[in-house]
Design an enzyme around this catalytic site. Structure first.
Site, PDB file in Angstrom:
ATOM      1  N   PRO A 256       1.074 -50.323 -17.662  1.00  0.00           N
ATOM      2  CA  PRO A 256       0.159 -50.708 -16.587  1.00  0.00           C
ATOM      3  C   PRO A 256       0.847 -50.642 -15.217  1.00  0.00           C
ATOM      4  O   PRO A 256       2.074 -50.806 -15.120  1.00  0.00           O
ATOM      5  CB  PRO A 256      -0.212 -52.152 -16.922  1.00  0.00           C
ATOM      6  CG  PRO A 256       0.318 -52.447 -18.266  1.00  0.00           C
ATOM      7  CD  PRO A 256       1.371 -51.442 -18.587  1.00  0.00           C
ATOM      8  N   ASP A 257      -0.006 -50.448 -14.211  1.00  0.00           N
ATOM      9  CA  ASP A 257       0.470 -50.391 -12.824  1.00  0.00           C
ATOM     10  C   ASP A 257       0.583 -51.839 -12.333  1.00  0.00           C
ATOM     11  O   ASP A 257      -0.282 -52.326 -11.609  1.00  0.00           O
ATOM     12  CB  ASP A 257      -0.561 -49.582 -12.020  1.00  0.00           C
ATOM     13  CG  ASP A 257      -0.232 -49.456 -10.563  1.00  0.00           C
ATOM     14  OD1 ASP A 257       0.929 -49.657 -10.182  1.00  0.00           O
ATOM     15  OD2 ASP A 257      -1.167 -49.143  -9.782  1.00  0.00           O
ATOM     16  N   ALA A 258       1.623 -52.526 -12.794  1.00  0.00           N
ATOM     17  CA  ALA A 258       1.703 -53.983 -12.592  1.00  0.00           C
ATOM     18  C   ALA A 258       3.127 -54.422 -12.254  1.00  0.00           C
ATOM     19  O   ALA A 258       3.591 -55.456 -12.750  1.00  0.00           O
ATOM     20  CB  ALA A 258       1.194 -54.696 -13.836  1.00  0.00           C
TER      21      ALA A 258
ATOM     22  N   LYS B 299       2.619 -57.165  -8.449  1.00  0.00           N
ATOM     23  CA  LYS B 299       1.234 -56.824  -8.108  1.00  0.00           C
ATOM     24  C   LYS B 299       0.498 -56.283  -9.335  1.00  0.00           C
ATOM     25  O   LYS B 299       1.119 -55.992 -10.364  1.00  0.00           O
ATOM     26  CB  LYS B 299       1.225 -55.804  -6.960  1.00  0.00           C
ATOM     27  CG  LYS B 299       1.721 -54.405  -7.338  1.00  0.00           C
ATOM     28  CD  LYS B 299       0.593 -53.597  -7.840  1.00  0.00           C
ATOM     29  CE  LYS B 299       0.895 -52.311  -8.550  1.00  0.00           C
ATOM     30  NZ  LYS B 299       0.396 -51.166  -7.856  1.00  0.00           N
TER      31      LYS B 299
ATOM     32  N   ASN C 276      -2.725 -53.389 -10.293  1.00  0.00           N
ATOM     33  CA  ASN C 276      -3.525 -52.292  -9.720  1.00  0.00           C
ATOM     34  C   ASN C 276      -4.845 -52.819  -9.156  1.00  0.00           C
ATOM     35  O   ASN C 276      -5.489 -53.689  -9.744  1.00  0.00           O
ATOM     36  CB  ASN C 276      -3.799 -51.229 -10.794  1.00  0.00           C
ATOM     37  CG  ASN C 276      -4.575 -50.046 -10.248  1.00  0.00           C
ATOM     38  OD1 ASN C 276      -5.798 -50.011 -10.312  1.00  0.00           O
ATOM     39  ND2 ASN C 276      -3.862 -49.101  -9.686  1.00  0.00           N
TER      40      ASN C 276
END
Ligand code: SPV
Ligand code: MG
Length: 288
Positions: A57-59, A120, A122
């Site tokens: 994940p974009d995390a 953060k 996405n």
């Protein structure tokens, strides 16, 4: 000489040409080669793409080193500039300073930093987004500008105010502060199904720095119309990734199902096309 070693203009030079600047996302030099040869002005080294390429994940799971390696490989391979998506700057002010120095050192001429908290998530993930206090984010921007070595280095400040449901006035307030703190451009991100909130932003924007948009959820807004409304830079951040996922999946399904690749042969790139993108001829010439 190998053409992959040609120099890229800086992103600032591309901006100085005037007119609408169009970027498309990539996570690899191959993706960037396609971005370049289809006529885009710069490559967006997308945190979503780079994470997705690792099936993560974009995390903020990958580190700065991971994102930098991907962006630097892309920049080394193509002759249009990379705009590196650096999320929150990977932490606080000190992380931002380290990030700017390291990215510059690797030949990246533009980064985009956003006002979410580290770690953060996405922007399209359906859960609340917590933004950093605007003054704290300005401090990050000031630090970034204070440590940049080249006057060419370009800093895009991205607000997630619309993503967080804080409204256009808050997006405007933040972007004005970010521009005054030294950002070279502002990115106003939105996940609305129509461009109306971005249009509202643009109508009230005083033009102190250029505006960047990412029209993922409002794809019908034509680039020329966005430009006429005041947009300077458009980022097609994830369409190439999504095209890849779909194309690879349906190709593999057909091969598995039919027991032969014949039904897909006309739909997939011939080997010669792969060799062309690899610049095979230029490489083998070195061996003659
Ligand atoms: C990215 O491509 O990583 C972005 C754009 O930051 S978005 O995924 O739309 O937030
Ligand atoms: Mg991102």
């Amino acid at each position: 000489m190998l053409s992959s070693s040609t120099c890229s203009p800086s992103f600032r030079q591309v901006m100085n040409r005037g007119g609408l600047v169009r970027l498309a996302g990539a996570h690899s030099p191959l993706g960037a080669a396609l971005v370049q040869e289809t006529g885009f002005d710069a490559v967006w080294a997308s945190s979503l793409e780079i994470s997705a390429a690792r099936c993560l994940p974009d995390a903020s799971l990958l580190t700065m080193t991971d994102y930098l390696a991907a962006a630097a490989q892309i920049q080394a391979s193509c002759s249009i500039p990379v705009v590196a998506d650096v999320d929150t700057g990977f932490g606080g002010n000190m992380n931002v300073a380290h990030m700017v120095r390291e990215y510059e050192r690797m030949g990246i001429t533009a980064v985009c930093i956003e006002d979410k908290h580290f770690p953060k998530m996405n922007s399209f993930v359906d859960r609340g987004q917590l933004l950093l206090d605007a003054d704290a984010f300005c401090s990050k921007l000031q630090v970034a500008k204070s440590v940049q070595e080249s006057p060419e280095f370009y800093l895009i400040a991205r607000t997630e105010a619309l993503i967080a449901g804080m409204g256009t006035d808050e997006a405007l307030r933040r972007c004005k502060m970010y521009a005054d703190a030294g950002a070279d451009a502002v990115l106003v991100h939105s996940k609305a199904k129509a461009p109306s909130e971005v249009q509202e932003f643009l109508a009230a924007w005083d033009g102190r720095v250029p505006v960047v948009i990412v029209p993922t959820t409002y794809p019908d807004w034509h680039a020329e119309d966005a430009h006429r409304a005041g947009v300077s830079v458009i980022i097609y951040a994830n369409q190439a990734l999504r095209a890849t996922v779909q194309a690879v999946s349906s190709t593999l399904k057909l091969i598995r199902e039919k027991g032969t690749s014949t039904p897909v042969e006309d739909e997939i790139a011939p080997m010669a096309e792969v060799f062309r993108l690899q610049k095979l001829q230029e490489w083998t010439a070195l061996d003659s």
